[in-house]
Design an enzyme around this catalytic site. Structure first.
Site, PDB file in Angstrom:
ATOM      1  N   CYS A 137     128.899   0.622  62.404  1.00  0.00           N
ATOM      2  CA  CYS A 137     128.504   1.948  61.890  1.00  0.00           C
ATOM      3  C   CYS A 137     127.432   1.918  60.811  1.00  0.00           C
ATOM      4  CB  CYS A 137     129.718   2.737  61.419  1.00  0.00           C
ATOM      5  SG  CYS A 137     130.546   2.008  60.000  1.00  0.00           S
ATOM      6  N   LYS A 210     144.035   1.406  60.505  1.00  0.00           N
ATOM      7  CA  LYS A 210     142.961   2.088  59.773  1.00  0.00           C
ATOM      8  C   LYS A 210     142.942   3.543  60.216  1.00  0.00           C
ATOM      9  CE  LYS A 210     138.000   2.134  59.038  1.00  0.00           C
ATOM     10  NZ  LYS A 210     136.734   1.431  59.190  1.00  0.00           N
ATOM     11  N   ARG A 232     135.311  10.202  63.643  1.00  0.00           N
ATOM     12  CA  ARG A 232     135.856   8.921  64.101  1.00  0.00           C
ATOM     13  C   ARG A 232     137.290   9.024  64.638  1.00  0.00           C
ATOM     14  NH1 ARG A 232     131.623   6.348  62.075  1.00  0.00           N
ATOM     15  NH2 ARG A 232     131.317   5.917  59.860  1.00  0.00           N
ATOM     16  N   LYS A 263     144.825   0.666  55.693  1.00  0.00           N
ATOM     17  CA  LYS A 263     143.713   1.347  55.030  1.00  0.00           C
ATOM     18  C   LYS A 263     143.708   2.812  55.398  1.00  0.00           C
ATOM     19  CE  LYS A 263     138.735   1.484  55.163  1.00  0.00           C
ATOM     20  NZ  LYS A 263     137.561   1.153  55.881  1.00  0.00           N
TER      21      LYS A 263
HETATM   22  C1  PBG Z   1     133.272   0.586  58.502  1.00  0.00           C
HETATM   23  C2  PBG Z   1     134.070   0.755  57.259  1.00  0.00           C
HETATM   24  C3  PBG Z   1     134.351   1.920  56.540  1.00  0.00           C
HETATM   25  C4  PBG Z   1     135.039   1.511  55.400  1.00  0.00           C
HETATM   26  C5  PBG Z   1     135.198   0.144  55.483  1.00  0.00           C
HETATM   27  N1  PBG Z   1     134.608  -0.305  56.650  1.00  0.00           N
HETATM   28  C6  PBG Z   1     133.945   3.332  56.768  1.00  0.00           C
HETATM   29  C7  PBG Z   1     134.477   4.101  57.892  1.00  0.00           C
HETATM   30  O1  PBG Z   1     135.277   3.631  58.709  1.00  0.00           O
HETATM   31  O2  PBG Z   1     134.019   5.236  58.005  1.00  0.00           O
HETATM   32  C8  PBG Z   1     135.501   2.412  54.297  1.00  0.00           C
HETATM   33  C9  PBG Z   1     135.634   1.768  52.970  1.00  0.00           C
HETATM   34  C10 PBG Z   1     135.779   2.700  51.820  1.00  0.00           C
HETATM   35  O3  PBG Z   1     135.857   3.931  51.954  1.00  0.00           O
HETATM   36  O4  PBG Z   1     135.807   2.178  50.695  1.00  0.00           O
HETATM   37  N2  PBG Z   1     133.818   1.082  59.657  1.00  0.00           N
END
Ligand code: PBG
Length: 341
Positions: A137, A210, A232, A263
């Site tokens: 991304c 996630k 997403r 996460k």
């Molecule tokens: C990439 C990614 C993201 C984060 C970590 N790896 C963004 C997302 O998925 O939109 C978020 C990290 C944060 O908010 O500190 N995919």
């Protein structure tokens, strides 16, 4: 001890209680509290995320005070501080000047993260463990974590690019590979390519559970990765789901994950605790950008005591079951620990 006793209908009386156990006895002095304290967050628990940019100058991220997009030189200086403070590991996110439909900046040898891995390694040797985030991304023009087919993010064609990215970073010298894309089967795909190219010793830290979260807002501003269309939710998890997180973790373990991650952190502490009870792999939690920004904003306004609140949050993660805490507070926290000792 004599306690006042209220009875129904307004009558009263007295009740004699013999308090054999008085919890306050062990809270009376700081030394007593230290002796019975159950959870400590140490520097060993921290993993510090860093942003590296291809631009000529480093720039502050407005919504994340204290965090910047760093040039290669500034990144290396920052990682020297990380090493001096004794923080064991960093995560790397790249911000390329050029983005395309396939996110090629993520997996080319002269891409910003591959270059950053080599530069950091040269600067600090093995003093700091380098853990690049693997996702498309930050590098795609549309901002999604995979290849677009029609109106959808296509799972299986994305896997090949994630494999390439993982091998590219391992070749550059990464110590841990951390896929965050949430495509199905990515852990197995990456494991098989790492093994095939001679990296069977490199562990995978999978972003297993996630969630599609509003707490990533400041991060997306930082790396300019807000999806150009849609969101997403077709690949990241639906926030209300709990059992599904355990299925995701089980799948990732089966596919060869060495560390699993939950996460975001704060709104998902129940998932972290479930995961701790469900599996015996090391468990990571990501204290994400929005969680950081909220604390910073409130502290800036004088509404909370930053050191106290950050310590309480990190301790909460550890108490809930985390072994590894990814946090933008890592430098500050490590400094506070050094000052205290
Ligand atoms: C990439 C990614 C993201 C984060 C970590 N790896 C963004 C997302 O998925 O939109 C978020 C990290 C944060 O908010 O500190 N995919």
């Amino acid at each position: 001890m004599i306690l006042p006793l209220l009875t129904e209908g307004g009558g009263g009386g007295w009740l004699m209680v013999n308090l054999k156990y008085r919890p306050r006895r062990l809270r009376r002095t700081e030394n007593l509290r230290r002796m019975v304290r159950e959870t400590y967050v140490t520097k060993d628990d921290l993993l510090y995320p860093l942003f590296v940019t291809e631009e000529a100058e480093s720039s502050e991220i407005a919504s994340m005070p204290g965090v910047s997009r760093l040039t290669l030189d500034d990144l290396c200086r920052k990682v020297e501080t990380v090493a001096e403070l004794g923080i064991p590991a960093i995560m790397l996110f790249g911000i390329p000047t050029h983005k395309d439909e396939w996110g090629s900046g993520g997996y080319s040898d002269d891409g910003i993260v591959a270059r950053a891995i080599r530069a950091v390694r040269k600067t600090v040797g093995s003093a700091v463990t380098i853990c690049p985030d693997v996702c498309l991304c930050e590098y795609t023009s549309h901002g999604h974590c995979g290849i677009i087919e029609g109106a959808e993010v296509d799972n299986d064609s994305t896997l090949a690019l994630l494999q390439q990215t993982a091998v590219c970073y391992a070749t550059a010298g990464a110590d841990i590979i951390a896929p965050s894309d949430m495509m199905d089967g990515r852990v197995a795909a990456i494991r098989s390519d790492l093994d095939m190219y001679g990296f069977s010793h490199i562990p995978i830290m999978a972003y297993s559970a996630k969630y599609a979260s509003g707490f990533y807002g400041p991060f997306r501003e930082a790396v300019d990765s807000t999806p150009q269309f849609g969101d997403r939710r077709s690949y990241q998890m639906d926030p209300p789901n709990r059992r599904e997180a355990l299925r995701e973790i089980a799948l990732d373990i089966e596919e060869g994950a060495d560390i699993v991650m939950i996460k975001p952190g704060l709104a998902y502490l129940d998932i972290l605790r479930d995961a701790r009870e469900f599996c015996d792999l090391p468990l990571a939690v990501y204290n994400v950008s929005g969680e950081y920004s909220m604390v910073k904003a409130a502290a800036h306004n004088g509404w909370i005591d930053e050191q106290r609140v950050v310590t309480e949050i990190l301790t909460g993660f550890k108490r809930a079951g985390a072994d590894i805490i990814l946090t933008y507070h890592a430098l500050d926290y490590a400094r506070w620990l050094s000052q205290a000792s």
